[in-house]
Design an enzyme around this catalytic site. Structure first.
Site, PDB file in Angstrom:
ATOM      1  N   GLN A 139       0.808  -1.263   0.016  1.00 31.33           N
ATOM      2  CA  GLN A 139      -0.057   0.202   0.026  1.00 31.33           C
ATOM      3  C   GLN A 139       0.923   1.210  -0.051  1.00 31.33           C
ATOM      4  O   GLN A 139       0.423   2.366  -0.179  1.00 31.33           O
ATOM      5  CB  GLN A 139      -0.922  -0.106   1.266  1.00 31.33           C
ATOM      6  CG  GLN A 139      -2.035  -1.032   1.171  1.00 31.33           C
ATOM      7  CD  GLN A 139      -3.143  -1.075   2.278  1.00 31.33           C
ATOM      8  OE1 GLN A 139      -3.255  -1.951   2.955  1.00 31.33           O
ATOM      9  NE2 GLN A 139      -3.591   0.014   2.435  1.00 31.33           N
ATOM     10  N   ARG A 187      -9.623  -0.424   7.419  1.00 36.31           N
ATOM     11  CA  ARG A 187     -10.637   0.516   7.114  1.00 36.31           C
ATOM     12  C   ARG A 187     -10.600   1.578   8.006  1.00 36.31           C
ATOM     13  O   ARG A 187     -11.532   2.471   8.369  1.00 36.31           O
ATOM     14  CB  ARG A 187     -12.009   0.240   6.719  1.00 36.31           C
ATOM     15  CG  ARG A 187     -12.664   0.821   5.952  1.00 36.31           C
ATOM     16  CD  ARG A 187     -13.522  -0.015   5.004  1.00 36.31           C
ATOM     17  NE  ARG A 187     -13.982   1.015   3.594  1.00 36.31           N
ATOM     18  CZ  ARG A 187     -14.175   0.561   2.632  1.00 36.31           C
ATOM     19  NH1 ARG A 187     -14.131  -1.028   2.273  1.00 36.31           N
ATOM     20  NH2 ARG A 187     -14.680   1.242   1.665  1.00 36.31           N
ATOM     21  N   CYS A 188      -9.209   1.749   8.718  1.00 34.70           N
ATOM     22  CA  CYS A 188      -9.037   2.806   9.606  1.00 34.70           C
ATOM     23  C   CYS A 188      -7.850   2.899  10.170  1.00 34.70           C
ATOM     24  O   CYS A 188      -7.568   2.070  11.091  1.00 34.70           O
ATOM     25  CB  CYS A 188     -10.094   2.773  10.627  1.00 34.70           C
ATOM     26  SG  CYS A 188      -9.513   3.843  12.145  1.00 34.70           S
ATOM     27  N   GLU A 226     -12.882   5.353   4.578  1.00 33.06           N
ATOM     28  CA  GLU A 226     -12.741   4.932   5.769  1.00 33.06           C
ATOM     29  C   GLU A 226     -14.220   5.062   6.593  1.00 33.06           C
ATOM     30  O   GLU A 226     -14.671   4.399   7.360  1.00 33.06           O
ATOM     31  CB  GLU A 226     -11.722   5.527   6.732  1.00 33.06           C
ATOM     32  CG  GLU A 226     -10.194   4.934   6.423  1.00 33.06           C
ATOM     33  CD  GLU A 226      -9.404   5.465   7.140  1.00 33.06           C
ATOM     34  OE1 GLU A 226      -8.214   5.052   7.262  1.00 33.06           O
ATOM     35  OE2 GLU A 226      -9.792   6.325   8.118  1.00 33.06           O
TER      36      GLU A 226
HETATM   37  N1  PCD Z   1     -13.572   9.977  -3.633  1.00 34.57           N
HETATM   38  C1  PCD Z   1     -14.596  10.681  -4.220  1.00 34.57           C
HETATM   39  N2  PCD Z   1     -14.749  11.893  -3.731  1.00 34.57           N
HETATM   40  C2  PCD Z   1     -14.338  12.071  -2.134  1.00 34.57           C
HETATM   41  C3  PCD Z   1     -13.977  11.290  -1.771  1.00 34.57           C
HETATM   42  C4  PCD Z   1     -13.170  10.076  -2.119  1.00 34.57           C
HETATM   43  O1  PCD Z   1     -14.742  10.424  -5.538  1.00 34.57           O
HETATM   44  N3  PCD Z   1     -14.886  13.468  -1.946  1.00 34.57           N
HETATM   45  C5  PCD Z   1     -13.093   8.440  -4.302  1.00 34.57           C
HETATM   46  C6  PCD Z   1     -11.566   8.725  -4.325  1.00 34.57           C
HETATM   47  O2  PCD Z   1     -11.194   9.080  -5.546  1.00 34.57           O
HETATM   48  C7  PCD Z   1     -11.263   7.099  -4.168  1.00 34.57           C
HETATM   49  C8  PCD Z   1     -12.129   6.458  -3.221  1.00 34.57           C
HETATM   50  O3  PCD Z   1     -13.491   7.554  -3.145  1.00 34.57           O
HETATM   51  O4  PCD Z   1     -11.384   6.749  -5.523  1.00 34.57           O
HETATM   52  C9  PCD Z   1     -11.683   6.410  -1.855  1.00 34.57           C
HETATM   53  O5  PCD Z   1     -10.910   7.794  -1.651  1.00 34.57           O
HETATM   54  P1  PCD Z   1     -10.321   7.987  -0.038  1.00 34.57           P
HETATM   55  O6  PCD Z   1     -11.282   8.374   1.032  1.00 34.57           O
HETATM   56  O7  PCD Z   1      -9.377   9.250  -0.308  1.00 34.57           O
HETATM   57  O8  PCD Z   1      -9.439   6.779   0.264  1.00 34.57           O
HETATM   58  P2  PCD Z   1      -7.976   6.344  -0.515  1.00 34.57           P
HETATM   59  O9  PCD Z   1      -6.888   6.822   0.117  1.00 34.57           O
HETATM   60  O10 PCD Z   1      -8.047   6.172  -1.695  1.00 34.57           O
HETATM   61  O11 PCD Z   1      -8.065   4.773  -0.096  1.00 34.57           O
HETATM   62  C10 PCD Z   1      -7.978   4.287   1.253  1.00 34.57           C
HETATM   63  C11 PCD Z   1      -9.182   3.614   1.693  1.00 34.57           C
HETATM   64  C12 PCD Z   1      -8.803   3.024   3.157  1.00 34.57           C
HETATM   65  S1  PCD Z   1      -7.620   3.570   4.158  1.00 34.57           S
HETATM   66  C13 PCD Z   1      -9.257   1.684   2.911  1.00 34.57           C
HETATM   67  S2  PCD Z   1      -8.558   0.915   4.538  1.00 34.57           S
HETATM   68  C14 PCD Z   1     -10.149   0.986   2.404  1.00 34.57           C
HETATM   69  C15 PCD Z   1     -10.836   1.975   1.556  1.00 34.57           C
HETATM   70  O12 PCD Z   1      -9.810   2.945   0.877  1.00 34.57           O
HETATM   71  N4  PCD Z   1      -9.395   0.027   1.402  1.00 34.57           N
HETATM   72  C16 PCD Z   1      -9.981  -0.322   0.060  1.00 34.57           C
HETATM   73  N5  PCD Z   1     -11.660   1.519   0.380  1.00 34.57           N
HETATM   74  C17 PCD Z   1     -11.178   0.388  -0.223  1.00 34.57           C
HETATM   75  N6  PCD Z   1     -11.862   0.228  -1.358  1.00 34.57           N
HETATM   76  C18 PCD Z   1     -11.529  -1.147  -2.210  1.00 34.57           C
HETATM   77  N7  PCD Z   1     -12.163  -1.425  -3.090  1.00 34.57           N
HETATM   78  N8  PCD Z   1     -10.270  -1.985  -1.583  1.00 34.57           N
HETATM   79  C19 PCD Z   1      -9.630  -1.412  -0.462  1.00 34.57           C
HETATM   80  O13 PCD Z   1      -8.616  -2.142  -0.058  1.00 34.57           O
HETATM   81 MO1  PCD Z   1      -6.907   1.843   5.233  1.00 34.57          MO
HETATM   82  O14 PCD Z   1      -5.932   2.964   6.448  1.00 34.57           O
HETATM   83  O15 PCD Z   1      -5.724   1.322   4.272  1.00 34.57           O
HETATM   84  O16 PCD Z   1      -6.848   0.588   6.946  1.00 34.57           O
END
Ligand code: PCD
Length: 808
Positions: free
Chosen positions: A239, A386-387, A762
């Site tokens: 990432q 996702r955070c 997120e």
């Molecule tokens: N957007 C729009 N408008 C606004 C904002 C935003 O349209 N106002 C869109 C953009 O461009 C991109 C999306 O929506 O396409 C997202 O963005 P953002 O909020 O800035 O974010 P980024 O930096 O691009 O990415 C990151 C995130 C995170 S943190 C996570 S866990 C998850 C989510 O992303 N992962 C994933 N989502 C998703 N989806 C998918 N399909 N796969 C994946 O793996 Mo961490 O811190 O890493 O725990």
């Protein structure tokens, strides 16, 4: 006769900001034409895999590799002893700790990497693994962080001085040999005083259980060392490809220009692919040793048991208020279980991430937070899913504390939120724990949400249901889950945020080709989010060329400008801003070229959708396509040929998206099965680039929130065995469990972002988890429930009903 092309047609043709442009990447994904790490096949490529510890805590008395080396197809077996002369048996973590690459004298969690078997193929490697003989001596196991802080058992012997004293860690003094750090925010004295003198105080302890992002594609890499020209190429599920290049260079000593890191297509990251894993180091070493490319790909169990987990926060809170419900103070203590090594991917100055956003969306004058990090015999990791930076924990905490306070005050929880929201005119708002919220309009969003679901009607129905239940007419209870969240995304500001000393800016480089199409490269990397679609839309609106004529490329460190990667919903706030700024540089140069071509002064032309027009003479213009060609074919005095720009963007602040979620749930008290009748999600992420992609992000994030709240867990037994290491036990929701989501929005632009956009990826997870959990808890509120811990699986829900006497 040809219809005249209107200005609206020209705008539509760009498919720029606000357009639900179809995802350009999906053509290849839906046809099986994606190119993932495991699709990479190189001549003579070998396969490496790990011997992993069956024990959670054990001393390693000996490792015998002789029999494994006899297995046909096995070429080498690496142990810590082989890596030690290279200084690679341990590696630095992103949190300032260090981690064993291969077990050095002992193991600290089940599944820990003990030896790396390199073979001609995956099957021979598996046979080799079976043949490695490891003599373990079991040690006492600690899976509970509270016990860890009391225990005589020393988990990290490397972190105790010879005289038995405990040297400080990366984040200051340590209280005990199994303690990692204490991190504080806010004012303790004043907060204690406010709480001691308050009219009403509510208290609660809650455990936000350990879980795992479980991307469909597991982690893996291919390392290929070309000994002739000294170049290392490393493909992987990264990432943050540039950061990985820097880390590989620092720990291997290979100069950075001789390392090329490539993230090809990634099958979901969700935070799991931010950190550096022993598999990467071992593959590189194995490729150097054998002179052949080496692939390492986790299986599902490897992924669930050993790579970055999420949460595992034990939180205790006190919240104080007046009798009327105006909140006066908040206190939070966290015992954070980090496992055997502290490998959280936090910005350096934030060992508990942005947990100090835990005052949430409320105007709370006084607050104090203290977090203690603790070592246990569990896998390392800690801030993914996702955070990235503990915002989920923070929002869960405050949204539960609000509910608990509402119970104490005997007040409606929606009303309690309303009277405590930060008001629109208070933004930019500095919270008691330090953050400056950029913009928000919480009351408008909340009112819209409550109206959309007919909140008063729902409460009336719920009251009737309670009557019916008590009268024996139904066995189903009804819960109304509320949550209002404020996210903090877009790390960001380099002055506050760095990872391993690398400032968290991001970048975009654009080249316009003579025929008026373009390529833009960014320092981020999509894992499914659709960057190739949306970043082209930002550029289309900025430079007036159709999004369909703009290629977006990410993930190759030899070509992309340096950036810190994609996690923490930072791509839009940071790289998206860099893209707009680079686009503006292109436009500034295009303006000079246009003025030259139109024979007027620079200031006498203005940008209009896809062209520069002479002010007051709309018939005189040059389109961006014409300007692009002129940049390459005209000798313009004082202007260099070509049309390119690059921007490195250091955001002045984070962005603070927010949202209002409401879940209506029916719960069968006899089976513990929750049925989600309705889920309404209003998100405000400022300016919306692609509404369709945003909706997809919300659906995905909510589904992962449902998973975490209602059953997904990495659970350990007392011996440190992972009880949920396969998809038989680890809950991944399918279409069967997922309800129809109703999505909605308001738009409160970020005042400091060039196009006013905030992140959104997120948000639905951060707001969704407390919403699902609050729905379960709310169903039992009329029967005396204040709090039960997640995950609310059927058994736990049944148990709650049982404990409340509802089965009698
Ligand atoms: N957007 C729009 N408008 C606004 C904002 C935003 O349209 N106002 C869109 C953009 O461009 C991109 C999306 O929506 O396409 C997202 O963005 P953002 O909020 O800035 O974010 P980024 O930096 O691009 O990415 C990151 C995130 C995170 S943190 C996570 S866990 C998850 C989510 O992303 N992962 C994933 N989502 C998703 N989806 C998918 N399909 N796969 C994946 O793996 Mo961490 O811190 O890493 O725990």
């Amino acid at each position: 006769m040809k219809d005249e092309v209107t200005r609206e047609d020209r705008v539509a043709n760009l498919k720029g900001l606000g357009c639900s442009r179809k995802r350009v990447e999906d053509a290849r994904f839906t046809q099986g034409k994606g190119n993932y790490v495991d699709d990479i096949k190189l001549d003579g490529m070998l396969f490496g895999d790990f011997v992993r510890s069956p024990y959670a805590h054990a001393r390693i008395k000996s490792i015998d590799t002789a029999a494994a080396l006899e297995v046909p197809g096995v070429l080498a077996v690496l142990t810590a002893a082989d890596l030690e002369p290279l200084g690679l048996h341990w590696m630095p973590t992103l949190a300032g700790d260090k981690q064993m690459v291969l077990a050095d004298g002992k193991v600290l969690f089940q599944g820990q990497e003990v030896a790396f078997v390199v073979a001609e193929d995956r099957y021979a490697a598996a046979d080799g693994i079976e043949a490695v003989e490891v003599d373990y001596e079991e040690l006492p196991v600690i899976v509970n962080p509270f016990e860890a802080l009391k225990s005589d058992v020393v988990l990290r012997e490397d972190l105790v001085a010879e005289d038995g004293s405990i040297p400080p860690g990366a984040h200051g003094p340590r209280k005990h040999h199994n303690h990692i750090f204490t991190w504080e925010a806010g004012d303790k004295g004043p907060t204690d005083e406010v709480i001691a003198n308050a009219e009403v105080v509510a208290e609660e302890s809650m455990y936000y259980h350990r879980t795992h992002p479980c991307p469909l594609e597991t982690c893996g890499c291919v390392a290929s060392m070309d000994k002739v020209n000294g170049k290392l190429t490393l493909w992987g599920t990264f990432q943050a490809p540039h950061a990985i290049r820097t880390i590989v260079s620092l720990i291997s000593g290979i100069e950075e220009h001789n390392i090329r890191v490539i993230s090809p297509d990634i099958g979901g990251g969700f935070g799991n692919k931010v950190g550096a894993y022993p598999g990467y180091v071992c593959s590189v070493v194995a490729s150097i040793v054998t002179g052949k490319p080496v692939k390492w790909i986790e299986d599902r169990m490897d992924n669930l048991m050993t790579t970055a987990f999420a949460r595992d926060y034990h939180m205790t809170g006190q919240i104080s208020a007046t009798k009327e419900g105006k909140i006066t103070g908040l206190k939070c203590h966290v015992t954070a279980d980090h496992g055997g090594f502290d490998a959280c991917a936090d910005p350096t100055k934030f060992p508990a991430g942005f947990m100090n956003i835990c005052t949430g969306s409320y105007d709370i004058p006084t607050a104090y937070l203290e977090v203690d990090g603790v070592y246990t015999n569990k896998a390392p990791g800690g801030v993914s899913y996702r955070c990235s930076f503990r915002v989920t924990e923070a929002v869960y905490f405050i949204e539960r504390m609000i509910e608990v306070l509402a119970i104490k005050l005997n007040m409606d929880a929606a009303e309690l939120r309303r009277i405590n929201f930060i008001r629109k005119e208070q933004f930019p708002y500095t919270a008691a724990l330090g953050w400056e919220y950029d913009s928000g309009d919480y009351h408008t969003a909340w009112d819209k949400a409550l109206k959309a679901v007919d909140y008063d009607g729902l409460r009336a129905e719920q009251a009737q249901r309670v009557e019916d239940f008590k009268a024996g007419k139904t066995r189903k209870l009804m819960g109304i889950g509320l949550s209002f969240f404020t996210e903090i995304v877009g790390a960001g500001p380099v002055k506050n945020c760095d990872i391993l000393g690398l400032g968290m800016f991001d970048s975009c480089e654009i080249r316009i080709h003579p025929t008026g199409s373009a390529i833009a490269r960014l320092g981020t990397i999509s894992q499914g989010q659709g960057h190739a679609t949306t970043f082209a839309q930002i550029l289309a609106s900025e430079i007036g060329l159709p999004a369909d004529s703009i290629t977006i490329e990410e993930g190759d460190t030899d070509t992309a400008p340096y950036g810190l990667g994609t996690y923490g919903s930072r791509s839009t706030p940071v790289a998206g801003a860099a893209t707009a700024m680079a686009g503006r540089k292109i436009r500034a140069k295009a303006q000079m070229i246009a003025a030259y071509l139109l024979e007027v002064h620079d200031n006498d032309v203005e940008f209009d959708v896809d062209r520069f027009v002479v002010k007051g003479a709309p018939e005189k213009f040059k389109t961006m396509k014409e300007i692009a060609f002129a940049a390459y074919n005209q000798a313009i005095p004082g202007i260099e040929p070509g049309l390119e720009a690059v921007s490195y963007y250091d955001p002045p602040n984070m962005t603070y998206p927010f949202g209002a979620y409401i879940c209506v749930m029916d719960i069968d008290v006899d089976t513990g099965v929750p049925e989600i009748r309705r889920f309404y999600a209003l998100d405000d992420c400022g300016t919306r680039i692609n509404p369709m992609i945003i909706e997809g992000q919300v659906h995905g994030g909510l589904t992962e929130a449902l998973a975490v709240a209602l059953g997904q867990e990495i659970a350990y037994d007392d011996m440190g065995n992972v009880k949920t290491g396969t998809l038989m036990d680890f809950f991944l929701p399918t279409a069967w469990e997922v309800p129809n989501y109703e999505t909605d929005f308001t738009v409160t632009p970020s005042p400091h972002h060039p196009i006013g956009a905030k992140g959104v990826g997120e948000s639905p997870h951060v707001g969704g988890v407390p919403c699902f959990s609050n729905a379960v808890q709310d169903a039992f509120r009329p029967f005396g429930n204040t709090h039960t811990n997640m995950p609310h699986d059927h058994w736990r829900i049944w148990r709650t009903a049982n404990e409340l006497g509802l089965h009698d």
